[in-house]
Every structure is written in structure tokens, then in C-alpha cells.
Design an enzyme around this catalytic site. Sequence first.
Site, PDB file in Angstrom:
ATOM      1  N   ASN A 167       0.830  -1.227   0.000  1.00  0.00           N
ATOM      2  CA  ASN A 167       0.000   0.000   0.000  1.00  0.00           C
ATOM      3  C   ASN A 167       0.856   1.265   0.000  1.00  0.00           C
ATOM      4  O   ASN A 167       0.471   2.283   0.570  1.00  0.00           O
ATOM      5  CB  ASN A 167      -0.986   0.015   1.185  1.00  0.00           C
ATOM      6  CG  ASN A 167      -2.085   1.070   1.088  1.00  0.00           C
ATOM      7  OD1 ASN A 167      -2.573   1.555   2.096  1.00  0.00           O
ATOM      8  ND2 ASN A 167      -2.488   1.432  -0.111  1.00  0.00           N
ATOM      9  N   CYS A 192       2.936   1.698  -3.180  1.00  0.00           N
ATOM     10  CA  CYS A 192       3.256   1.925  -4.606  1.00  0.00           C
ATOM     11  C   CYS A 192       2.014   1.822  -5.486  1.00  0.00           C
ATOM     12  O   CYS A 192       1.452   2.829  -5.908  1.00  0.00           O
ATOM     13  CB  CYS A 192       4.318   0.931  -5.091  1.00  0.00           C
ATOM     14  SG  CYS A 192       5.907   1.079  -4.247  1.00  0.00           S
TER      15      CYS A 192
HETATM   16  P1  4NP Z   1       3.229  -2.196  -3.413  1.00  0.00           P
HETATM   17  O1  4NP Z   1       4.806  -2.352  -3.500  1.00  0.00           O
HETATM   18  O2  4NP Z   1       2.680  -3.549  -3.019  1.00  0.00           O
HETATM   19  O3  4NP Z   1       2.851  -1.830  -4.805  1.00  0.00           O
HETATM   20  O4  4NP Z   1       2.952  -1.117  -2.399  1.00  0.00           O
HETATM   21  C1  4NP Z   1       5.581  -2.876  -2.450  1.00  0.00           C
HETATM   22  C2  4NP Z   1       5.993  -2.057  -1.443  1.00  0.00           C
HETATM   23  C3  4NP Z   1       6.801  -2.562  -0.437  1.00  0.00           C
HETATM   24  C4  4NP Z   1       7.183  -3.889  -0.459  1.00  0.00           C
HETATM   25  C5  4NP Z   1       6.743  -4.714  -1.472  1.00  0.00           C
HETATM   26  C6  4NP Z   1       5.938  -4.204  -2.461  1.00  0.00           C
HETATM   27  N1  4NP Z   1       8.046  -4.393   0.547  1.00  0.00           N
HETATM   28  O5  4NP Z   1       8.424  -5.571   0.450  1.00  0.00           O
HETATM   29  O6  4NP Z   1       8.368  -3.665   1.488  1.00  0.00           O
END
Ligand code: 4NP
Length: 158
Positions: free
Chosen positions: A10, A12
Site C-alpha cells: 500500500n 506503490c
Molecule cells: P506495493 O509495493 O505492493 O505496490 O505497495 C511494495 C511495497 C513494499 C514492499 C513490497 C511491495 N516491501 O516488500 O516492502
Amino acid sequence: MRVLFVCLGNICRSPMAEGLFRQMLQSRGLDSRIEVDSCGVGDYHAGEPPDPRAMREAHHRGADISELRGRVIRLNDFEQFDYILCMDEDNLQALRRMAPETRRAHVGLLMDFADEGTGAEIGDPYFGSTDNFGRVADQIEAGCQGLLEHIERQEASD
Ligand code: 4NP
């Protein structure tokens, strides 16, 4: 009508979807009728603002997402929302595992609403380059455009 976008962290993909879809609704005067929110299946970034690369890409496309803060999905989201739309198959499996049998929400992939050829999943851009955020935003806009057309068709047939 309530729509919830879901990704892993949550920070990107789903905050970009929230900001870009809200902007689309505003430009059509539909923002008072359709509520939008986003969350993650993981709680690693709860309380944090979006990734700077996501903020920059959204800003570039006219949406300010700097005020958004990460939160994890809650059980009652399945009752509160009409559409819970996630970015990839891992998100979908996690949502299906936790979804109550009696849920109200339609749970699925955002890209199911996009035209063919734009990809079935929106891949995680977190560990990639800034370029990935432009591709992700293109996919999100295609999915959101299809979603909006779907909702408008539904409303017209009700
Ligand atoms: P999102 O991206 O799922 O699109 O918000 C990510 C943000 C952080 C992480 C993985 C995906 N992480 O592993 O911290």
C-alpha cells in the site's frame, strides 16, 4: 458505491490506483457517488506515505497522493466495499484466503477490467527502477478506465 484497491505494501501500486481513479471520477463529476480507498495485504508500511517514486508518477499525471497513508486490509472491508480490486495473483490469493463466505464485495484483479493486451497482473515495482512506475501507471489507468466503463454500464442497467 465503494471501491478498494489492494496491493502488497500500500505504498506503490494501490495508492497510485486510488489517486488516478479518484482523479478520473472527479473529471466526470462522479466523485460524490463513488468512494475510493486503498490498502495492503501486508502491514510492513502501515502509517507510511506512498513511495516517492509513486508520488512523483501520480503527480506527473495530475494526482496528488502525498496525503495517503498505508493501511492493512481489515475483515470488515469485505462488507464495506462493492469492489475489492488487487494488482497480482499473490494479492488475490491472500484476499481469497481471508474473505468471509458472506462477503458483499466482488474480489478480483484490477486488470480484469482492462482491454486485452495490457497484461493480467500489475507487477510489483518496489524493487525495480523508476521506469517501472510509468509502466505500472499506464496499466492502472487502463484498468481504471475499464472499471469506470463497467460501473457506468451497471448503473445504466439498474
Ligand atoms: P506495493 O509495493 O505492493 O505496490 O505497495 C511494495 C511495497 C513494499 C514492499 C513490497 C511491495 N516491501 O516488500 O516492502
